[in-house]
Write an enzyme that holds these catalytic residues in place. Sequence first.
Site, PDB file in Angstrom:
ATOM      1  N   SER A  12       0.916  -1.256   0.019  1.00 46.98           N
ATOM      2  CA  SER A  12       0.000  -0.008   0.192  1.00 46.98           C
ATOM      3  C   SER A  12       0.839   1.318   0.082  1.00 46.98           C
ATOM      4  O   SER A  12       1.671   1.565   0.838  1.00 46.98           O
ATOM      5  CB  SER A  12      -1.066  -0.083   1.147  1.00 46.98           C
ATOM      6  OG  SER A  12      -1.615   1.459   1.460  1.00 46.98           O
ATOM      7  N   HIS A  37      -1.397  -1.066  -4.134  1.00 42.49           N
ATOM      8  CA  HIS A  37      -2.664  -0.816  -3.376  1.00 42.49           C
ATOM      9  C   HIS A  37      -2.907   0.612  -3.265  1.00 42.49           C
ATOM     10  O   HIS A  37      -1.881   1.338  -2.745  1.00 42.49           O
ATOM     11  CB  HIS A  37      -2.759  -1.571  -2.081  1.00 42.49           C
ATOM     12  CG  HIS A  37      -4.020  -1.433  -1.511  1.00 42.49           C
ATOM     13  ND1 HIS A  37      -5.225  -2.337  -1.936  1.00 42.49           N
ATOM     14  CD2 HIS A  37      -4.332  -0.455  -0.385  1.00 42.49           C
ATOM     15  CE1 HIS A  37      -6.187  -1.807  -0.985  1.00 42.49           C
ATOM     16  NE2 HIS A  37      -5.678  -0.823  -0.218  1.00 42.49           N
ATOM     17  N   ASP A  39      -4.966   3.775  -1.748  1.00 42.87           N
ATOM     18  CA  ASP A  39      -5.695   4.153  -0.978  1.00 42.87           C
ATOM     19  C   ASP A  39      -6.187   5.619  -1.222  1.00 42.87           C
ATOM     20  O   ASP A  39      -5.667   6.603  -0.835  1.00 42.87           O
ATOM     21  CB  ASP A  39      -5.238   4.063   0.567  1.00 42.87           C
ATOM     22  CG  ASP A  39      -5.315   2.668   1.194  1.00 42.87           C
ATOM     23  OD1 ASP A  39      -6.097   1.766   0.975  1.00 42.87           O
ATOM     24  OD2 ASP A  39      -4.319   2.337   1.552  1.00 42.87           O
ATOM     25  N   MET A  41      -8.591   8.403   0.218  1.00 38.98           N
ATOM     26  CA  MET A  41      -9.686   8.676   1.187  1.00 38.98           C
ATOM     27  C   MET A  41     -10.113  10.311   0.960  1.00 38.98           C
ATOM     28  O   MET A  41      -9.254  11.190   0.771  1.00 38.98           O
ATOM     29  CB  MET A  41      -8.731   8.905   2.447  1.00 38.98           C
ATOM     30  CG  MET A  41      -8.035   7.618   2.711  1.00 38.98           C
ATOM     31  SD  MET A  41      -7.223   7.746   4.185  1.00 38.98           S
ATOM     32  CE  MET A  41      -6.494   5.860   4.312  1.00 38.98           C
ATOM     33  N   HIS A  70      -8.499   1.395  -3.900  1.00 43.51           N
ATOM     34  CA  HIS A  70      -9.227   1.327  -2.880  1.00 43.51           C
ATOM     35  C   HIS A  70     -10.039   2.473  -2.604  1.00 43.51           C
ATOM     36  O   HIS A  70      -9.425   3.548  -2.051  1.00 43.51           O
ATOM     37  CB  HIS A  70      -8.529   0.842  -1.577  1.00 43.51           C
ATOM     38  CG  HIS A  70      -9.356   0.513  -0.308  1.00 43.51           C
ATOM     39  ND1 HIS A  70      -8.810   0.445   0.925  1.00 43.51           N
ATOM     40  CD2 HIS A  70     -10.696   0.466  -0.232  1.00 43.51           C
ATOM     41  CE1 HIS A  70      -9.479   0.003   1.555  1.00 43.51           C
ATOM     42  NE2 HIS A  70     -10.965   0.237   1.340  1.00 43.51           N
ATOM     43  N   MET A  72     -12.208   4.891  -0.687  1.00 40.17           N
ATOM     44  CA  MET A  72     -12.565   4.956   0.975  1.00 40.17           C
ATOM     45  C   MET A  72     -13.302   6.450   0.850  1.00 40.17           C
ATOM     46  O   MET A  72     -12.667   7.471   1.500  1.00 40.17           O
ATOM     47  CB  MET A  72     -11.668   5.211   2.056  1.00 40.17           C
ATOM     48  CG  MET A  72     -11.177   3.611   2.107  1.00 40.17           C
ATOM     49  SD  MET A  72      -9.785   3.506   3.312  1.00 40.17           S
ATOM     50  CE  MET A  72      -8.415   3.504   1.866  1.00 40.17           C
ATOM     51  N   MET A 141     -11.645  -5.480   5.257  1.00 39.03           N
ATOM     52  CA  MET A 141     -11.001  -4.529   6.254  1.00 39.03           C
ATOM     53  C   MET A 141     -10.589  -5.161   7.356  1.00 39.03           C
ATOM     54  O   MET A 141     -11.669  -5.472   8.085  1.00 39.03           O
ATOM     55  CB  MET A 141     -11.538  -3.151   6.426  1.00 39.03           C
ATOM     56  CG  MET A 141     -11.641  -2.147   4.967  1.00 39.03           C
ATOM     57  SD  MET A 141      -9.850  -2.022   4.280  1.00 39.03           S
ATOM     58  CE  MET A 141      -9.301  -1.195   5.796  1.00 39.03           C
ATOM     59  N   ASP A 179      -6.831  -6.246   4.421  1.00 38.01           N
ATOM     60  CA  ASP A 179      -6.288  -4.951   4.416  1.00 38.01           C
ATOM     61  C   ASP A 179      -6.309  -4.429   5.807  1.00 38.01           C
ATOM     62  O   ASP A 179      -7.260  -3.983   6.242  1.00 38.01           O
ATOM     63  CB  ASP A 179      -6.813  -3.990   3.179  1.00 38.01           C
ATOM     64  CG  ASP A 179      -6.522  -2.707   3.218  1.00 38.01           C
ATOM     65  OD1 ASP A 179      -5.305  -2.400   3.859  1.00 38.01           O
ATOM     66  OD2 ASP A 179      -6.989  -1.871   2.534  1.00 38.01           O
TER      67      ASP A 179
HETATM   68  C1  DX5 Z   1      -6.440   1.659   5.670  1.00 39.03           C
HETATM   69  C2  DX5 Z   1      -5.835   1.452   4.300  1.00 39.03           C
HETATM   70  C3  DX5 Z   1      -4.784   0.511   4.083  1.00 39.03           C
HETATM   71  C4  DX5 Z   1      -3.561   0.801   4.858  1.00 39.03           C
HETATM   72  C5  DX5 Z   1      -3.061  -0.423   5.386  1.00 39.03           C
HETATM   73  O1  DX5 Z   1      -7.357   2.525   5.621  1.00 39.03           O
HETATM   74  O2  DX5 Z   1      -6.969   1.068   3.531  1.00 39.03           O
HETATM   75  O3  DX5 Z   1      -4.601  -0.131   2.974  1.00 39.03           O
HETATM   76  O4  DX5 Z   1      -2.634   1.192   4.044  1.00 39.03           O
HETATM   77  O5  DX5 Z   1      -1.700  -0.273   6.194  1.00 39.03           O
HETATM   78  P1  DX5 Z   1      -1.290  -1.105   7.175  1.00 39.03           P
HETATM   79  O6  DX5 Z   1      -0.692  -2.268   6.335  1.00 39.03           O
HETATM   80  O7  DX5 Z   1       0.005  -0.366   7.757  1.00 39.03           O
HETATM   81  O8  DX5 Z   1      -2.350  -1.613   8.118  1.00 39.03           O
HETATM   82 ZN    ZN Z   2      -6.591   0.255   1.488  1.00 39.49          ZN
END
Ligand code: DX5
Ligand code: ZN
Length: 220
Positions: A12, A37, A39, A41, A70, A72, A141, A179
């Site tokens: 990620s 990956h 992320d 947000m 991903h 969010m 998750m 994840d």
């Molecule tokens: C969290 C993300 C993850 C995050 C995971 O909201 O969706 O993808 O990057 O990070 P680690 O592996 O450090 O928990």
């Molecule tokens: Zn993620």
Amino acid sequence: MEKDKRAIIAPSILAADFSKTGEAIKMVEATGAKWIHLDVMDGAFVPNISFGPKFIKDLRPLSNLYFDTHLMIEKPERYIKEFAEAGSDCITVHAEATVHLHRVIAQIKGEGKASGVSIVPSTPVSSIELILEEVALVLIMSVNPGFGGQSFITSAFRKIGELDRLRKQHNLNFKIAVDGGVSPQNGHALIKLGADVLVMGSAFFSDPNQKGIVTTFQGP
Ligand code: DX5
Ligand code: ZN
């Protein structure tokens, strides 16, 4: 680990230094990882803000990695086209973020992309049962989304097992990804239960032997 059970490692990018994201992507590719990956947000669905489609679009020419986006974000239907055009290969949305999940999944497929659905730790697998036949990926998750570096919430083990049973029972072939708080320590147990993709943020980027992680789980 049994020899025939392998998983895709999806580092990620959230755990990388954003001022050196290009270098991080190249480093990830050099480890032999096949996925990255991404992320996204929005500061509304989750209490953090990361990056948007332009960031992904700018990274796209740097590698051939599979871009696992991903989202969010609330009402992801508003941005599917942008994230598809930015170069995502798979787009995952949260079941909790939209009323019309079925329509959003169709939208992703309509853009010619692999579609994924994700659920937060408090959402049961039963809530996505009716969409399983439509998706290519289910992202469980194992932390409350929003930040990297959090501790693994163990109910994910049960959820992965449940999904794997449903997959077999209905003869479906979606991938199971996990994840949040995933590490080389808990990775083997997750694969054994049915996980196909291990998303790894801090555990991957803080490890001095990143290639070793990929080789262990993905194979040489
Ligand atoms: C969290 C993300 C993850 C995050 C995971 O909201 O969706 O993808 O990057 O990070 P680690 O592996 O450090 O928990
Ligand atoms: Zn993620």
